[in-house]
Design an enzyme around this catalytic site. Structure first.
Site, PDB file in Angstrom:
ATOM      1  CG  HIS A   1      31.616  36.589  32.702  1.00 13.45           C
ATOM      2  ND1 HIS A   1      31.202  35.810  31.632  1.00 13.45           N
ATOM      3  CD2 HIS A   1      30.705  37.579  32.829  1.00 13.45           C
ATOM      4  CE1 HIS A   1      30.088  36.328  31.151  1.00 13.45           C
ATOM      5  NE2 HIS A   1      29.756  37.396  31.854  1.00 13.45           N
ATOM      6  N   GLY A   2      36.037  35.984  33.918  1.00  8.09           N
ATOM      7  CA  GLY A   2      37.111  36.050  34.904  1.00  8.09           C
ATOM      8  C   GLY A   2      37.985  34.818  34.858  1.00  8.09           C
TER       9      GLY A   2
END
Lengths: 471, 351
Positions: free
Chosen positions: A324-325
């Site tokens: 996701h990041g």
């Protein structure tokens, strides 16, 4: 070009009209490739070249894998594809994070070096198209599919505009067979698609966009607010991210359906999950099934004893979080879900859980409440800017202090009530859009009128980007 | 019946079913559009969602040739009692108010005030910020003018898209009058709920109820709970794309055009209005305030024939006690501002 903007509406109508002009399947597909690249270039012109080159490489490597004579050769081409895709992802997404983490670790042993500012813009949807492309070469390696016959079809598979920037992650096995014949939607599919688009716009413009500013205020200054406000902020974010991402998915699936293509489901009432395993069967289904098939099972799954099973599960969730990041907060978020999944597996193995398995309303309520609690704690780390912000917010909730600033946003209260009532009222694995088209004319008209009136009366006109675009 | 089915065959039955389904789809689509349009009109009518882009009213009596035209947003009319100014100067005042007005929206209105011999134009760091757009811009500013201004001011693409996006909305509102007015609809629902509960309404802009801004608001921003203040600051920051400020776009061009036209159209006095210290500290911040001051200084030099009243430089007005929200003045501020402007007008040779 955001799905809820006027320009996308114009673009989509233009694509539908121009596509109808083409008399051959080849011409139509070529036009869709062109339209998809135009769509992506509205974000960033230069990065269209990145998708094009990566797609060309994977197309060639897929053919090489299929044509290789030995297992070693096949494996070498697969590794090349893995290195290329993960290399692109690492360079654009994780380099600053890796440099920062390395610098922090080295500083612990007294070595310091000057960090250069990483001035590379993250290509929109990079995590989605690299995973999609990767699934193709892996499936060819596993002999699940035959390689794509033309580069044009492969380019369309990777860059098809409804799913390009934020999924759902469509597998080659699902999409490529749809390119063999001309896709044309019948009246039922068009209605289903339009219903999904309308539902998606309601979720995004009416709910997500309206609560986002209040949620941002609370998460920007967690130490400044009292506990009820913080709780409302966390609940608001749970609603915001669900409506934002599932709204995007609904519009993407709806657009594809209107064009005659089918995408897999991405959400199924996730907040009605009775346990965390159930939650992951309902939340971002295309990612969780991707991680299961291409990460968890290759890591060993549940075939090599209990400890390996738990390690595989935990690793999958940690990497899923990192997907996701590039931030430790996402890793912690993955870790929370990993621990919860392991705890649920252990609990499911105990006799007492089997004794308690007969459904009763209070058990259902308790299991839903517990699942929701874990999910909400996860969202705190997912949304907070830093680890200390997340800790502040969590501590503020645990202390349950009053006296600080209070912000009981009516928008959040109303949205939380609506979303959770919908989740309680529609508990089953329902596909709303497929069901509504089989209802009577009056029910359909009443439902669509309600949706459209809601959009034109409460919808935000400032089309803000979807949260998952940053991933 | 059976023989008929056999004669049609399975593919024929499928075709018939598909054409039946298509007719249904058209009926559903048309009915949905018509009913949604009716619902939108009903919501608009029942909730009395404000849809008047501009409003004008006058004080004083003729001669019209001696009229002062006061043009501005709610910031100007909350700051000045034009009724008092009209009485003190014994001159008729024609007020022209536009929601969130900037020079872009005021330009066509100013052109319509042919009888006025003096124009009083209100500007502020809030109104002049290019990133804050009036909801009614597309109804007042011709598309051609907007495009030309965007082109010559080299506006960034997201802002150009925001401005351009208002024009399709203008036509959408013919069918769905509530389109793009979510905030007004929610405010109207809130007002209805509050009036049903019969509690005094405090945090709704008085403009909706006091169309001529005659009743000054006694409330003060200092009385606001901390949570409300944080929320409103965040709202205003969102309104201008996270606190962005720029003063060199279409609004600036429109103001220059209005000011340059002053010799033919009559004398112009620009009133630079202050905003609350909370706005300056948390929304515009130091660098935007400096940019605004520099922009204003350059403008003042470039149009020397225009008179300027710098209320934003008036020390007494630069306190939270003079504002009822982040940008609007309360009764105390209005008293001070009106007195100062009246004195300034008396000093300036109006003839």
């Amino acid at each position: 070009m955001i799905f809820t903007s006027f320009e996308f509406a114009l673009f989509f109508v233009a694509v539908l009209l121009i596509r109808g002009v083409f008399t051959t399947l080849q011409g139509e597909k070529l036009f869709l490739v062109f339209a998809s690249y135009v769509f992506y270039m509205s974000w960033n012109v230069y990065y269209a070249g990145l998708i094009f080159s990566a797609s060309c490489c994977d197309y060639i490597l897929g053919n090489r894998i299929a044509g290789a004579n030995t297992t070693g050769e096949r494996r070498a081409f697969l590794v090349a594809s893995l290195v290329m895709n993960l290399g692109i992802l690492t360079y654009f997404k994780y380099s600053p994070f890796i440099i920062e983490t390395t610098a922090s670790l080295l500083s612990l042993i007294g070595i310091s070096f000057a960090q250069h500012h990483w001035n590379v813009i993250l290509p929109v949807g990079i995590s989605f198209f690299t995973f999609q492309s990767l699934s193709y070469t892996i499936d060819v390696y596993r002999r699940k599919i035959t390689p794509c016959s033309t580069l044009r079809d492969f380019l369309l598979f990777v860059a098809f505009f409804p799913q390009l920037v934020a999924g759902p992650i469509v597998r080659a096995t699902e999409f490529l067979p749809q390119l063999v014949t001309r896709a044309r939607a019948n009246a039922r599919e068009i209605e289903t698609g339009l219903a999904l688009i309308a539902l998606g716009v309601v979720k995004k413009s009416v709910i997500s966009d309206q609560v986002s500013s209040h949620v941002d205020v609370i998460f920007a200054n967690p130490q400044g607010f009292d506990a009820p406000t913080l709780l409302l902020g966390v609940l608001g974010y749970a609603v915001q991210i669900y409506c934002d991402f599932s709204g995007y998915s609904d519009i993407a699936i709806g657009c594809a359906r209107v064009m005659g293509y089918r995408f897999p489901e991405n959400f199924q009432m996730p907040y009605s999950a009775v346990n965390i395993t159930d939650f992951w069967r309902r939340w971002h289904i295309s990612l969780s099934s991707w991680l299961r098939d291409y990460l968890y099972i290759p890591l060993g799954g549940n075939r090599h004893g209990v400890s390996r099973y738990y390690v595989s599960l935990m690793l999958t969730m940690l990497l899923g979080g990192l997907w996701h990041g590039a931030s430790w907060n996402f890793v912690i978020w993955g870790g929370i879900h990993g621990v919860a999944l392991i705890a649920h597996k252990i609990w499911s193995g105990w006799r007492i859980s089997r004794d308690l398995s007969s459904p009763s309303w209070w058990r259902l309520l308790a299991s839903r409440g517990l699942t929701m609690g874990v999910v909400l704690i996860g969202w705190i780390f997912f949304r907070a800017r830093t680890f200390s912000d997340a800790s502040e917010l969590l501590l503020g909730l645990l202390r349950w202090e009053s006296g600080s600033a209070q912000l009981l946003s009516p928008q959040i209260l109303a949205s939380v009530a609506i979303v959770f009532v919908m989740h309680i009222a529609f508990l089953n694995n329902r596909n709303w859009a497929d069901e509504i088209v089989d209802k009577t004319l009056s029910i359909r008209i009443a439902t669509y009128t309600t949706l459209l009136t809601t959009i034109v009366s409460f919808g935000s006109t400032d089309a803000s980007p979807f949260i998952y675009f940053q991933f | 019946m059976n023989s008929c089915a056999v004669a049609i065959g399975p593919s024929g039955a499928k075709r018939a079913s598909e054409s039946f389904r298509r007719i249904h789809l058209i009926i559903v689509f048309v009915s949905t559009m018509v009913l949604s349009s009716i619902s939108s009109h009903l919501i608009h009518w029942v909730l009395e969602v404000p849809n008047d882009s501009s409003r004008s009213w006058s004080y004083g009596i003729k001669p019209e040739s001696d009229t002062i035209a006061a043009l501005g947003s709610s910031l100007l009319f909350s700051a000045l009692s034009t009724k008092e100014i009209s009485a003190k100067l014994s001159r008729p005042v024609r007020n022209c108010w536009v929601v969130s007005a900037s020079p872009c929206e005021l330009e066509p209105i100013a052109a319509g005030c042919s009888a006025a011999s003096l124009f009083l134009i209100g500007i502020s760091i809030y109104d002049q910020n290019e990133y804050i757009l009036s909801d009614f811009r597309s109804e007042l500013v011709p598309l051609r003018q907007s495009v030309a201004d965007l082109w010559s001011s080299h506006c960034d693409w997201p802002l150009a898209k925001r401005i351009g996006g208002q024009y399709p909305l203008k036509y959408t509102r013919i069918i769905f009058p509530t389109a793009g007015r979510a905030r007004s609809v929610m405010m109207a629902i809130k007002a209805r709920l509050v009036s049903l509960a019969q509690s005094p309404r405090k945090d709704v802009s008085p403009s909706r109820f006091d169309a001529r801004f005659e009743e000054p608001v006694e409330d003060c921003i200092k009385q606001w709970p901390k949570g409300k203040l944080i929320d409103r600051i965040a709202f205003l920051r969102n309104l201008c794309e996270g606190g962005r400020h720029a003063f060199n776009g279409p609004k600036s061009l429109a103001l220059r055009r209005i000011l340059n036209a002053s010799p033919k159209n009559g004398k112009i006095i620009v009133v630079a209005l202050p905003v609350s210290p909370e706005y300056r500290d948390s929304v515009s911040r130091m660098h935007a305030t400096l940019d605004y001051d520099n922009w204003l200084a350059q403008l003042m030099i470039s149009v020397p024939e225009v008179h300027w009243i710098r209320l934003d430089r008036l020390h007494a007005l630069n306190t939270s006690g003079c504002f009822y929200d982040l940008v609007h003045m309360n009764a105390q501020g209005r008293r001070l501002a009106t007195d100062f402007v009246t004195q300034s007008l008396e000093q300036i040779n109006l003839q």
